[in-house]
Write an enzyme that holds these catalytic residues in place. Structure first.
Site, PDB file in Angstrom:
ATOM      1  N   ASP A 277      -3.877  -9.075 -26.641  1.00 45.48           N
ATOM      2  CA  ASP A 277      -4.166 -10.053 -27.408  1.00 45.48           C
ATOM      3  C   ASP A 277      -3.502 -11.111 -27.701  1.00 45.48           C
ATOM      4  O   ASP A 277      -4.552 -12.122 -27.943  1.00 45.48           O
ATOM      5  CB  ASP A 277      -4.207  -8.496 -28.917  1.00 45.48           C
ATOM      6  CG  ASP A 277      -4.946  -7.706 -29.071  1.00 45.48           C
ATOM      7  OD1 ASP A 277      -6.021  -7.574 -28.073  1.00 45.48           O
ATOM      8  OD2 ASP A 277      -4.607  -6.940 -30.714  1.00 45.48           O
TER       9      ASP A 277
ATOM     10  N   GLU B 257     -10.008  -8.736  -6.004  1.00 49.46           N
ATOM     11  CA  GLU B 257     -10.067  -7.262  -5.463  1.00 49.46           C
ATOM     12  C   GLU B 257     -11.509  -5.741  -5.430  1.00 49.46           C
ATOM     13  O   GLU B 257     -11.408  -5.546  -6.570  1.00 49.46           O
ATOM     14  CB  GLU B 257      -8.436  -7.038  -5.868  1.00 49.46           C
ATOM     15  CG  GLU B 257      -7.181  -6.993  -5.927  1.00 49.46           C
ATOM     16  CD  GLU B 257      -6.266  -6.599  -5.990  1.00 49.46           C
ATOM     17  OE1 GLU B 257      -6.285  -5.732  -6.991  1.00 49.46           O
ATOM     18  OE2 GLU B 257      -4.892  -6.593  -5.998  1.00 49.46           O
TER      19      GLU B 257
ATOM     20  N   GLU C  33      -1.598 -13.126  -3.527  1.00 51.67           N
ATOM     21  CA  GLU C  33      -1.211 -12.136  -4.834  1.00 51.67           C
ATOM     22  C   GLU C  33       0.293 -11.533  -3.368  1.00 51.67           C
ATOM     23  O   GLU C  33      -0.318 -10.325  -2.691  1.00 51.67           O
ATOM     24  CB  GLU C  33      -1.260 -10.632  -5.353  1.00 51.67           C
ATOM     25  CG  GLU C  33      -2.648 -11.801  -6.372  1.00 51.67           C
ATOM     26  CD  GLU C  33      -3.371 -10.509  -7.560  1.00 51.67           C
ATOM     27  OE1 GLU C  33      -2.559  -9.358  -7.561  1.00 51.67           O
ATOM     28  OE2 GLU C  33      -3.802 -10.685  -7.681  1.00 51.67           O
TER      29      GLU C  33
END
Ligand SMILES: *[C@@H]1O[C@H](CO)[C@@H](O)[C@H](O)[C@H]1NC(C)=O
Ligand SMILES: *[C@@H]1O[C@H](CO)[C@@H](O)[C@H](O)[C@H]1NC(C)=O
Ligand SMILES: *[C@@H]1O[C@H](CO)[C@@H](O)[C@H](O)[C@H]1NC(C)=O
Ligand SMILES: *[C@@H]1O[C@H](CO)[C@@H](O)[C@H](O)[C@H]1NC(C)=O
Length: 511
Positions: free
Chosen positions: A74, A206, A417
């Site tokens: 959030d 991905e 990554e």
């Protein structure tokens, strides 16, 4: 054939040996360094300024939440409000001027490294459809991109990093080929809006994992069916291809950038080095893990291992019989890449699976193993990280890069990554992460300098400690710590940031 045997021999001899010694050398001029993030994992602002809901906004509010610590994104790092601070950190870590950097780029001169981030689809298109464009979403990314460029940092933009707008999940997510249309509209909008300044685009983060992990998290808690998983692969491949052609025909002529995708690429090797069955299982798993998506994009068809996997599953009644791509589809998907992105974290040992019983409702892990048709394990002596399955095996990085080179004709690879999973209590002196990046970057250096693998970009995962999906905030990959109990989300560079700054500046490890 001889090359295959040669590669196998090399791999078998290395598998038993020690790691090679450290290589002191530098990367070719123009090699790009940087750091990365994912929109849901850093932005927060989950309901700010007209943003719509995505699958993660929904699933991480469920009770129980799939995050082990019951948290969500959030607020996360609050990068929606604090992007300027993120950019200044990037500038601090990557503030370098390459000697041979081309200064004649048509639009911009980038003097520092790159920042790979993703667009929150529901921040830009609250319903996921092109019916309403949220101006605040456009403004946010315009600000971020402009601020990066003003600081000499090149943006690499992932169009979609898993945070699918909730209304699109409601019509079946990636199992519904209507999503090809919605994704293409979204891509059209972002090329049109940001493409004057963004020169490297990643369609999906991905895509192999999106499908293998059942579109990551199904919101309705319904067990995912294998048919939907297989359908997902087709939808993503066709979506990627359509967006590639859109860019190629409409935008590339005046924007001049590149489009690719990036795949999760683990290294697999046989558990028992003397058992050819184990080695066969490793090759099969690699061909499916990497090739299920890469083979269609590069060669225009599913590779043999993927077709056999589908036949096997169909024979067992787990999926309906699958068709090959039609000739028209093949023509549409072949060659739809300018670079291939590699996400690499770890290495596994493989054994052929023997179980043939018909499984009931499958867990995500079971689906993953069923598709790869292996049992996976790790060597007890491999160094652990804070993500249970991720071990520190630097040599596996060089091997997967070589494997891709040999199987895929030495494509341009961007490592988008690679990172070390630690824990918050390990603090700012993250020696393990320093050791990890030094070792992995050195193996990449060997791949480039000694083996001739064509790697042009390396972005660390991740810039910040961020929300890590089902592991919440219990683990982190960041080279910059974020204090998540502080409302200000204070950021502090770790030791690894300093170490990487040096490696980036030196363009490797000069003698
Ligand atoms: C692999 O995993 C399956 C399912 O968990 C198990 O039944 C089997 O014994 C394992 N080992 C082999 C070699 O298949
Ligand atoms: C599989 O899941 C469905 C839907 O949740 C459920 O109705 C069914 O009983 C489950 N089957 C098994 C074998 O667990
Ligand atoms: C790497 O790939 C790029 C793009 O295809 C190409 O321009 C470059 O010459 C290649 N470099 C090497 C060392 O093969
Ligand atoms: C994080 O912020 C809180 C609240 O400001 C503070 O009490 C705490 O000491 C900070 N933690 C660290 C590790 O700096």
């Amino acid at each position: 054939m001889w090359t295959f045997i040669l590669v196998t021999l090399v791999i078998l001899t290395r598998a038993d040996g020690e790691e090679d010694s450290f290589l002191y050398d530098v990367f070719p001029p123009g090699f790009q360094w940087g750091l990365g993030s994912g929109s849901y994992q850093v932005e927060g602002g989950w309901r700010d300024d007209g943003k719509g809901l995505n699958i993660f906004d929904n699933v991480f509010h469920q009770i129980p939440s799939p995050a082990v610590d019951g948290t969500n994104g959030d607020i996360a790092c609050d990068s929606y409000h604090k992007y300027a601070e993120d950019v200044s950190l990037l500038k601090y870590i990557g503030n370098i001027v390459f000697d041979n950097w081309p200064r004649s780029s048509r639009y911009h001169v980038f003097e520092a490294g790159v920042y790979r981030f993703s667009l929150s689809w529901s921040r830009i298109l609250p319903t996921g459809r092109i019916d309403y464009i949220n101006p605040a979403g456009i403004e946010y990314y315009n600000n971020l991109i402009n601020f990066l460029i003003a600081n000499g940092i090149e943006p690499i933009v992932t169009i979609h990093h898993w945070d699918l707008p909730l209304p699109l999940d409601g019509i079946g997510g990636w199992a519904n080929d209507e999503l090809i249309h919605h994704f293409t509209n979204f891509a059209h909008l972002v090329f049109h809006t940001f493409g004057d300044r963004v020169k490297k685009w990643v369609t999906f983060n991905e895509p192999n994992i999106i499908c293998m992990l059942g579109f990551v998290f199904k919101v309705d808690g319904r067990p995912i069916g294998l048919n939907e998983v297989i359908k997902c692969f087709r939808t993503l491949i066709l979506s990627h291809a359509r967006v590639y052609h859109l860019y190629d025909h409409v935008f590339r002529p005046w924007q001049g950038g590149k489009v690719g995708t990036n795949l999760a690429a683990y290294w697999f090797e046989g558990k028992d080095p003397n058992n050819p069955e184990d080695a066969k299982a490793a090759e099969n798993a690699l061909q499916i893990m990497w090739g299920l998506i890469a083979s269609p994009l590069v060669f225009g068809y599913f590779n043999r291992e993927t077709r056999q996997m589908m036949e096997r599953l169909a024979k067992r009644g787990l999926i309906s019989p699958q068709k090959e791509f039609t000739l028209a589809e093949s023509a549409e998907i072949i060659g739809t890449w300018d670079f291939l992105g590699v996400n690499h974290y770890s290495t596994y040992l493989t054994e052929l699976r023997k179980s043939t019983s018909k499984p009931g409702n499958l867990t995500l892990d079971q689906i993953f193993l069923l598709l790869l048709d292996v049992n996976l394990s790790v060597k007890p002596e491999w160094v652990s990280t804070s993500t249970p399955d991720f071990k520190v095996v630097p040599s596996g990085f060089r091997r997967i890069l070589n494997w891709i080179k040999w199987r895929y004709g030495n494509p341009e690879l961007c490592v988008l990554e690679n990172g070390y999973s630690g824990r918050p209590e390990q603090g700012l002196e993250d020696y393990n992460r320093v050791a990890f990046h030094r070792a992995y970057i050195n193996e990449m250096l060997k791949a480039v300098k000694l083996d001739g693998v064509n790697v042009s970009v390396y972005t660390v995962w991740s810039l910040l400690d961020q929300f890590e999906m089902e592991l919440g905030y219990t683990v982190n990959f960041g080279v910059v710590a974020v204090n998540f109990t502080d409302l200000d989300r204070t950021r502090t560079p770790k030791l690894s940031a300093t170490c990487l700054k040096q490696i980036f500046k030196d363009n490797g490890f000069p003698r």
